[in-house]
Every structure is written in C-alpha cells, then in structure tokens.
Enzyme design. Structure first.
Site, PDB file in Angstrom:
ATOM      1  N   LYS A 173     -33.687  23.255-113.170  1.00 39.14           N
ATOM      2  CA  LYS A 173     -32.679  23.095-114.633  1.00 39.14           C
ATOM      3  C   LYS A 173     -31.978  24.032-114.539  1.00 39.14           C
ATOM      4  CE  LYS A 173     -31.557  23.481-118.338  1.00 39.14           C
ATOM      5  NZ  LYS A 173     -30.275  23.835-118.651  1.00 39.14           N
ATOM      6  N   GLY A 226     -34.777  33.581-118.766  1.00 35.71           N
ATOM      7  CA  GLY A 226     -33.647  33.460-119.746  1.00 35.71           C
ATOM      8  C   GLY A 226     -34.214  34.399-121.105  1.00 35.71           C
ATOM      9  N   GLU A 229     -36.180  34.519-126.755  1.00 40.74           N
ATOM     10  CA  GLU A 229     -36.494  33.526-127.790  1.00 40.74           C
ATOM     11  C   GLU A 229     -36.739  32.109-127.311  1.00 40.74           C
ATOM     12  OE1 GLU A 229     -32.674  33.464-129.570  1.00 40.74           O
ATOM     13  OE2 GLU A 229     -32.945  31.647-131.087  1.00 40.74           O
ATOM     14  N   GLY A 231     -37.834  31.810-124.287  1.00 41.10           N
ATOM     15  CA  GLY A 231     -39.136  32.125-123.605  1.00 41.10           C
ATOM     16  C   GLY A 231     -40.317  31.785-124.445  1.00 41.10           C
ATOM     17  N   GLU A 248     -39.392  35.056-117.219  1.00 42.14           N
ATOM     18  CA  GLU A 248     -38.623  36.621-116.958  1.00 42.14           C
ATOM     19  C   GLU A 248     -37.577  36.563-118.073  1.00 42.14           C
ATOM     20  OE1 GLU A 248     -39.413  38.611-114.406  1.00 42.14           O
ATOM     21  OE2 GLU A 248     -40.038  37.560-112.874  1.00 42.14           O
ATOM     22  N   CYS A 282     -30.132  41.197-117.035  1.00 39.36           N
ATOM     23  CA  CYS A 282     -31.220  41.414-117.764  1.00 39.36           C
ATOM     24  C   CYS A 282     -31.846  42.955-117.465  1.00 39.36           C
ATOM     25  CB  CYS A 282     -32.208  40.398-117.312  1.00 39.36           C
ATOM     26  SG  CYS A 282     -32.528  40.283-115.633  1.00 39.36           S
ATOM     27  N   GLU A 375     -30.769  43.255-127.192  1.00 37.16           N
ATOM     28  CA  GLU A 375     -30.083  43.058-125.787  1.00 37.16           C
ATOM     29  C   GLU A 375     -28.764  42.441-125.970  1.00 37.16           C
ATOM     30  OE1 GLU A 375     -31.488  39.801-123.174  1.00 37.16           O
ATOM     31  OE2 GLU A 375     -31.382  41.041-121.666  1.00 37.16           O
TER      32      GLU A 375
END
Ligand code: NAD
Length: 472
Positions: A173, A226, A229, A231, A248, A282, A375
């Site tokens: 996806k 991703g 939040e 995750g 990740e 990231c 972030e």
C-alpha cells in the site's frame, strides 16, 4: 498518465471504479489519474495473496529460482533507471540526481535479496534428548507492506524484496501522494517471472485501505513505515489478530559536532543532512549540536554552505533541493518558523507555483523548544550549543526518537564513547550517511522496532520452526 491497481500481478480498476489525481509538487498540477483502492479491493488482494501462499507456487520454487526472479528484476530496474528516476523526481519533487541515486539503490536492494534465498540457513541444536533438533526459517505468510511518500521506490524495495526472497506473498500500500514508481516496480517483477497472485499494489487512502489490510486476520505480517502517530494505530489494530509488526517511524536525529572536528567538512555536509529531500527524511539530522567553543566558526561555514544550496526545478541536474510534497506539508513546516523565530540562516526558494520553502537554520535553539522536539519533516534545522561531551550525549538522547545521527570529531576514542552512549539505531562518525544495503536500518525508542536491510531483515519475514527427530 492513467494507472490501475495491481491485483495479484494483473492490472485492474478499483471495485468502486473510483480514481484520484496525483499531483506534481513542483507545479501543483495533476500528473496522473490513478485507480483508488478501497476496502473491497483490500479484501480481494488479501484473498488472492492468501490463496497464492496456500498454493505455494512461489514459496515452493527452489531458492535459486526465487533469487533469479529478484536478480532479473534488479537488471530490468537498471535498464529503465532513467525513466524511473524521472518519474520519482516529478512525483516526489526530488532533485533528479537524488532520484537517480534512489533508483540505483532500489536495484541494489533487489540484487542483494536476489542473492539471499540460497543463503537462508537453519541450525542444528545440541539437546539433552536422544535425537537431533534442527531449525528451519519459513515464510510468515501474507505480508501487508505500507509505505510513506518521502522515499516511495526505495522503501517499497526494502519491504518487497526481502518479503519475496523469504517466500511470502505480499500486498503493498503505497502513500496516495506517490504511488507511481511502486506500480512500475510491480510490473517489472511480473516481467521478471514472479508468479501470479504473489504481489498486489493498492494505491488509496491509508485510513481505509491500510486499515482494511492490517485488520484482516489472513495477514500474518505488517511492515509499516510512516509517522509515529499512525504506527501506534497500526500496532493496536495488529494486536487484534496478533499479526507480526515491524515499524519504521519518525526521527529527530542529532548531528553532534565537537570543536576538534574538521569543521569545514562537518559544516559543508550538514545542510544536505537536513535539507536533502527538502527535509522530508526520517534520518534528517535536524538537531545540529555544536560545541560552544566552535559555534562561531561552524556557523560561518554553515552559512556559506546553506546559501550555496541550489533550490529549484527537480528535473535540473544542478538542483540539490526541491519543493515540499504538498501545500499542507508546507503549512505545517511554516508553523515552526513564526515571525519571532531565531532565524540565523535562510537560503533561497522559488516563489511558486509549487510547494516551496527555503532552507532555514534556527540558532541558538534550546533542546526544549518545539522546533527541537518535534519532527518537522521540512527544511528547518535547529542549532543547539553544548559545553562538553556529557552534555552532548544528554542532549542527543533527550528526545522520544532514536533513528539516526552523526558524530564529528578527530578523537577516535571520544567518537566511539559517544557512539555507544547515543540511543539510536543508525549512526555515522565523520559522515552523515544512514543507509547501506547490507547493514541493518531501524530505530530505538519511538522511532520503531525491527530492522530492514541486511541479514537482520530475515527476522521480519520468516518464522523459525524447531523440529525434533528422535533417534532412540
Ligand atoms: P503517514 O504515517 O501519514 O503515512 C504512512 C503510510 O500509512 C501511508 O501509506 C498512509 O496512506 C498510511 N496510513 C495513513 N493512515 C493510516 C492508518 N490509520 N492506518 C494505517 N495506515 C495508514 O506518514 P507519511 O506522512 O506518509 O510519511 C512521513 C512519516 O514517515 C514521517 O514521520 C517520517 O519520519 C516517517 N518515515 C520513517 C522512515 C523510517 O524508516 N523510519 C522512513 C520514511 C518516513
């Protein structure tokens, strides 16, 4: 350009017949119309993948044949690398030189995993009972692979290649903003000889398609890259049927510069370590920790380097930084630079159209400030001064994240002391690189768990079975 879903290797429209537009971030204009998967498509894709897994066309081929398919895919990706790089550059707003590097990495990842199936070994275990105990690594089953928009082809390859090498079937996806190269790579794999049913690609909104995938009890493994939040939600949903999960997630990495470092090298490499991919990385070293006694010299060199950064058309070979992915992302990034922000350096950026934001350095910043804690996922760096080694380590670790980071010093013993003390999954000394095909990549703390790349990724895509053979 119009694109369909890939269902078990075949192109198909969405059950609903719906489509959506993919936008080119440097112009803000649509560049493709793509079939929009929904819950029904997720169900169909998981059904196809679980039947294919049960039939065993892929997992029961010899390890050598599985490897050949992935090696052939690597070759085809290299043959088409310029087209793929241009597609990635346009869809992600990335500089074409960076996109070429990413597609080359994708080919290298498929090549690495093409060599892997024949080296997936078990063990014999000394036991007290009369007999032999041996372990086998077996595929997990149907894998749901969910990827973000910042490195679409690269992160798809980190998941698809090991999942397939280990004999699993998979449903990928991709992020709705950037589905185009993932669809192309699925085509390449089919051309390389992947059996029907083994791989599907479902572009569409995460909240519906990804949720439908991860809540389906036929899915045994979820690999998600991703935000932290989302995750967290993925873990909660996976818990309902105890699906295996690797995550990740976000980062807020420290680039620690000691006064005894080669300051020119540290400063000239610092901008791309934050502003590469327009800061949507990231691994971005968005907290630049500088020993106070070297702060003035470092800031002067950093100023020169940031102002020399070429920001503009992704398809221009000289461009080093492109636009942000969307207007929403630009708005979010701007919120970290209010009028009273301590802007020490501001680079150039085109006016528009497109989602541009200038490379920006805030200094001095406290590690407690919002810009240093959250972030940002945009081209904003915070310079945080420190007094000594102990304070550098304390500040580097004072974050919920632990993905990447760097240490700059000419003192080898100090470099290793600090490297051991910093709580992060990937670290470089006198360099700002994070990714190598053969070495593990992943996070500590809320940057996630599980490792991609290198032999450690085998743990994510295999189950270990223990077999006892009685000899009495
Ligand atoms: P995101 O979490 O919004 O989306 C990631 C993927 O999850 C997309 O495919 C999205 O459609 C899907 N998704 C959205 N809502 C979902 C839901 N409720 N359930 C399941 N899936 C859902 O992240 P993004 O904005 O695409 O990417 C940026 C984030 O990704 C940043 O936080 C960045 O640090 C992180 N990231 C991490 C790594 C890493 O390796 N650690 C690499 C790249 C990006």
């Amino acid at each position: 350009m119009t694109e369909q879903l890939v269902l078990g290797g075949k192109r198909a429209d969405a059950v609903s017949g719906e489509t959506f537009e993919v936008v080119e971030p440097s112009t803000g204009r649509p560049m493709a119309t793509v079939a929009q998967a929904g819950q029904e498509d997720a169900k169909r894709a998981v059904g196809i993948a679980s039947e294919a897994f049960a039939d065993g066309d892929w997992r029961r081929t010899t390890a050598r044949e599985r490897g050949h398919v992935l090696l052939r895919a690597a070759e085809l990706i290299r043959e088409r690398s310029e087209d793929l790089a241009r597609l990635e550059a346009r869809n992600g707003g990335k500089p074409i030189t960076a996109a070429r590097g990413e597609i080359s990495l994708v080919a290298n990842v498929f090549e690495y995993w093409g060599g892997a199936p024949t080296k997936i070994l078990g063990e014999t275990v000394p036991i007290a009972q009369p007999g032999i105990d041996l372990t086998l690594r077996e595929p997990v089953g149907v894998c749901a692979l969910i990827t973000p928009w910042n490195f679409p082809a690269v992160i798809a390859s980190w998941k698809v290649a090991p999942a397939l090498a280990c004999g699993n079937t998979a449903v990928l996806k991709p992020a709705s903003q950037t589905p185009l190269t993932a669809l192309e790579i699925a085509g390449v794999l089919m051309e390389a000889g992947l059996p029907e049913g083994t791989l599907s690609v479902l572009p569409g909104p995460g909240a519906t398609v990804a949720t439908a995938l991860i809540s389906d009890p036929r899915v045994s493994k979820i690999s998600f890259t991703g935000s932290t939040e989302v995750g967290r939600q993925v873990m909660q949903t996976a818990a309902q049927h105890i699906a295996r999960v690797s995550l990740e997630l976000g980062g807020k990495s420290a680039n620690v510069v000691f006064a005894d470092a080669d300051l020119d090298r540290a400063a000239s490499s610092a901008p791309l370590a934050v502003f590469g991919n327009a800061g949507q990385d990231c691994c971005a070293r968005s907290r630049i920790l500088v020993e106070r006694s070297a702060l003035d010299r470092f800031m002067q060199a950093l100023d020169d380097a940031v102002k020399a950064l070429k920001v503009g058309d992704p398809l221009d070979d000289k461009t080093e930084m492109g636009p942000l992915i969307s207007a929403d992302q630009r708005e979010k990034v701007a919120s970290y630079v209010p009028d009273d922000a301590p802007v020490a350096i501001r680079g150039e950026a085109p006016d528009g159209p497109g989602y541009w934001f200038p490379p920006t350095v805030l200094s001095p910043v406290s590690n407690d400030d919002r810009a240093a804690r959250e972030e940002i996922f945009g081209p904003v760096a915070s310079v945080i001064p420190f007094a000594d080694e102990a304070e550098a380590v304390r500040l580097a670790n004072d974050t919920i994240y632990g993905l990447s980071g760097s240490i700059w010093t000419r003192d080898g013993a100090k470099a290793l002391r600090v490297a051991r003390a910093v709580e992060t999954g990937v670290l470089s000394i006198n360099s700002n690189t994070s990714v190598r095909v053969a070495t593990p990549f992943g996070g500590f703390k809320q940057s996630g768990y599980g490792r991609e790349l290198g032999p450690h990724a085998l743990d994510a895509y295999t189950e270990v079975k223990s077999i006892y053979y009685a000899t009495s």
